[in-house]
Design a protein around this motif. Structure first.
Motif, mmCIF file in Angstrom:
data_model
loop_
_atom_site.group_PDB
_atom_site.id
_atom_site.type_symbol
_atom_site.label_atom_id
_atom_site.label_comp_id
_atom_site.label_asym_id
_atom_site.label_seq_id
_atom_site.Cartn_x
_atom_site.Cartn_y
_atom_site.Cartn_z
ATOM 1 N N ASP A 125 23.240 -1.258 6.688
ATOM 2 C CA ASP A 125 23.456 0.174 6.850
ATOM 3 C C ASP A 125 22.120 0.899 7.006
ATOM 4 O O ASP A 125 22.018 1.868 7.754
ATOM 5 N N TYR A 126 21.119 0.436 6.277
ATOM 6 C CA TYR A 126 19.787 1.029 6.291
ATOM 7 C C TYR A 126 18.761 -0.090 6.487
ATOM 8 O O TYR A 126 19.030 -1.253 6.157
ATOM 9 N N ILE A 127 17.581 0.285 6.994
ATOM 10 C CA ILE A 127 16.500 -0.690 7.104
ATOM 11 C C ILE A 127 15.174 -0.035 6.746
ATOM 12 O O ILE A 127 15.012 1.188 6.852
ATOM 13 N N ALA A 128 14.240 -0.863 6.318
ATOM 14 C CA ALA A 128 12.840 -0.461 6.192
ATOM 15 C C ALA A 128 12.011 -1.566 6.823
ATOM 16 O O ALA A 128 12.298 -2.753 6.635
ATOM 17 N N LEU A 129 11.008 -1.172 7.575
ATOM 18 C CA LEU A 129 10.125 -2.126 8.242
ATOM 19 C C LEU A 129 8.741 -2.032 7.613
ATOM 20 O O LEU A 129 8.121 -0.958 7.617
ATOM 21 N N ILE A 130 8.286 -3.146 7.051
ATOM 22 C CA ILE A 130 6.965 -3.212 6.422
ATOM 23 C C ILE A 130 6.061 -4.074 7.286
ATOM 24 O O ILE A 130 6.461 -5.138 7.762
ATOM 25 N N HIS A 131 4.833 -3.593 7.489
ATOM 26 C CA HIS A 131 3.872 -4.317 8.324
ATOM 27 C C HIS A 131 2.481 -4.163 7.724
ATOM 28 O O HIS A 131 2.022 -3.040 7.493
ATOM 29 N N LYS A 132 1.856 -5.296 7.439
ATOM 30 C CA LYS A 132 0.501 -5.302 6.877
ATOM 31 C C LYS A 132 0.402 -4.392 5.667
ATOM 32 O O LYS A 132 -0.473 -3.544 5.566
ATOM 33 N N ASN A 134 0.835 -1.197 0.000
ATOM 34 C CA ASN A 134 0.000 0.000 0.000
ATOM 35 C C ASN A 134 0.873 1.252 0.000
ATOM 36 O O ASN A 134 1.395 1.657 1.033
ATOM 37 N N ASN A 135 1.083 1.824 -1.196
ATOM 38 C CA ASN A 135 1.847 3.077 -1.342
ATOM 39 C C ASN A 135 3.226 3.008 -0.688
ATOM 40 O O ASN A 135 3.603 3.871 0.112
ATOM 41 N N ILE A 136 3.978 1.987 -1.040
ATOM 42 C CA ILE A 136 5.325 1.814 -0.491
ATOM 43 C C ILE A 136 6.329 2.658 -1.270
ATOM 44 O O ILE A 136 6.402 2.573 -2.497
ATOM 45 N N SER A 137 7.100 3.461 -0.550
ATOM 46 C CA SER A 137 8.182 4.246 -1.149
ATOM 47 C C SER A 137 9.485 3.918 -0.433
ATOM 48 O O SER A 137 9.545 3.951 0.802
ATOM 49 N N LEU A 138 10.513 3.581 -1.207
ATOM 50 C CA LEU A 138 11.828 3.240 -0.649
ATOM 51 C C LEU A 138 12.913 3.825 -1.543
ATOM 52 O O LEU A 138 12.733 3.963 -2.755
ATOM 53 N N GLU A 139 14.059 4.126 -0.933
ATOM 54 C CA GLU A 139 15.238 4.548 -1.682
ATOM 55 C C GLU A 139 16.424 3.705 -1.223
ATOM 56 O O GLU A 139 16.801 3.746 -0.050
ATOM 57 N N ILE A 140 16.980 2.941 -2.146
ATOM 58 C CA ILE A 140 18.108 2.053 -1.822
ATOM 59 C C ILE A 140 19.401 2.737 -2.254
ATOM 60 O O ILE A 140 19.684 2.845 -3.448
ATOM 61 N N PRO A 141 20.215 3.228 -1.297
ATOM 62 C CA PRO A 141 21.463 3.912 -1.673
ATOM 63 C C PRO A 141 22.446 2.964 -2.345
ATOM 64 O O PRO A 141 22.485 1.766 -2.058
ATOM 65 N N GLU A 148 2.189 -1.924 4.642
ATOM 66 C CA GLU A 148 2.601 -0.527 4.723
ATOM 67 C C GLU A 148 3.999 -0.384 5.329
ATOM 68 O O GLU A 148 4.366 -1.135 6.228
ATOM 69 N N LYS A 149 4.735 0.596 4.845
ATOM 70 C CA LYS A 149 6.030 0.907 5.450
ATOM 71 C C LYS A 149 5.787 1.723 6.708
ATOM 72 O O LYS A 149 5.125 2.760 6.670
ATOM 73 N N ILE A 150 6.305 1.271 7.837
ATOM 74 C CA ILE A 150 6.077 1.992 9.091
ATOM 75 C C ILE A 150 7.370 2.566 9.676
ATOM 76 O O ILE A 150 7.317 3.296 10.659
ATOM 77 N N LEU A 151 8.495 2.242 9.043
ATOM 78 C CA LEU A 151 9.772 2.758 9.548
ATOM 79 C C LEU A 151 10.824 2.579 8.468
ATOM 80 O O LEU A 151 10.867 1.543 7.809
#
Length: 311
Positions: A200-207, A21-28, A209-212
């Protein structure tokens, strides 16, 4: 900062079920990016989109600044959690075939395969069938096939599955070496100790959606609570604890009779560390005073629990 991959407001549904649901990420570039979340969160759906196995219902994915398209497949290496080797084929024959699917010439593929097989000391597996290998042995072969064409982006989904601790360390060292040599890596796992060691970086996805998301060191700083772990050499623990409790916010007290070690945690609550240390030093020798920085596992549990309680 340059990004090897950027996802903008990506959504994906399977029937009535929303996977993303509307996930936005940037992978350096030249980083290891941890993609975290409970089972069913949507991680695999996102990985499948990056690999162009499926496509988003909305949103865009950019690779090296360009809209993701079939030509980028050769620039991506993917090691799935569920292994994709053909059990009845010989190891060398299959590795060579998969390398050629990634655009490598036969002679170049053979040369690089020999290098990796020698490096992992598995040269005598070349003529064995995959079905003769253990899970860990098959994992080594698939790791080699995944990195052989030197992709710009690697995606590892539970790469240590099936490995004993020694071989897990071998693979961990290889992942760090790949990053050192300029490869960008998406790392999906439930092993938080691996996140601590590698990401180095993290993204947390739950149900869905990205929450962190963000740099791991910055996230840890944001989640710390000014709690310190303290160790003191004392011979009258009850008396010291009672006195400290009148001045400080201490908790989780314990005492080692043999070593005369009083251990506890305290929260600063507006006091400076120097003020605390000065006060404690008047009570007993201090041999341990360390700020408790939350682990990736602490942050994972806290964030998911908080999200669930607010729903």
């Amino acid at each position: 900062m340059n990004h090897v991959l950027v996802a903008k407001e990506v959504s994906k549904k399977y029937g009535a079920f929303t996977a993303l649901n509307n996930i936005s990420l940037e992978i350096p570039e030249n980083s290891i990016y941890g993609l975290l979340g409970p089972n069913g969160a949507g991680k695999t759906s996102l990985i499948r989109i990056i690999n162009q196995i499926t496509y988003p219902d909305s949103g865009t994915v950019l690779f090296n600044g360009e809209p993701l398209c079939p030509k980028h497949v050769a620039m991506i290496g993917y090691l799935p959690e569920e292994r994709g080797l053909y059990k009845s084929m010989k190891v060398g024959e299959q590795a060579l075939y998969l390398a050629q699917l990634k655009g490598m010439g036969k002679a170049e593929a053979k040369k690089k395969l020999k290098y990796w097989f020698d490096k992992f000391e598995i040269g005598d597996w070349w003529n064995k069938k995959v079905q003769e290998l253990s899970k860990g042995m098959a994992q080594k072969v698939q790791f080699i096939v995944t990195v052989l064409h030197e992709p710009k982006l690697l995606i590892f989904d539970e790469p240590f599955s099936g490995f004993d601790p020694i071989n897990a360390n071998v693979i961990k060292d290889e992942i760090l070496e790949l990053k050192k040599n300029g490869t960008s890596i998406i790392f999906s796992t439930h092993r938080m100790e691996s996140v601590e060691e590698l990401c180095d970086y993290i993204a947390l996805i739950h149900k869905s959606e990205k929450i962190l998301d963000g740099k791991l060191t910055d996230i840890k700083k944001a989640y710390k609570k000014n709690i310190f772990e303290v160790g003191m050499e004392v011979y009258n623990p009850s008396e010291i604890i009672s006195e400290l409790q009148t001045k400080l916010s201490i908790f989780d007290e314990s005492y080692d009779v043999n070593e005369h070690q009083l251990r506890f945690k305290l929260q600063l609550n507006g006091k400076s560390t120097q003020e605390i240390l000065t006060y404690l030093a008047t009570k007993a020798p201090i041999n341990h005073f360390l700020e408790k920085i939350p682990s990736a596992n602490d942050i994972f549990i806290q964030t998911i629990s908080s999200k669930n309680s607010n729903e």
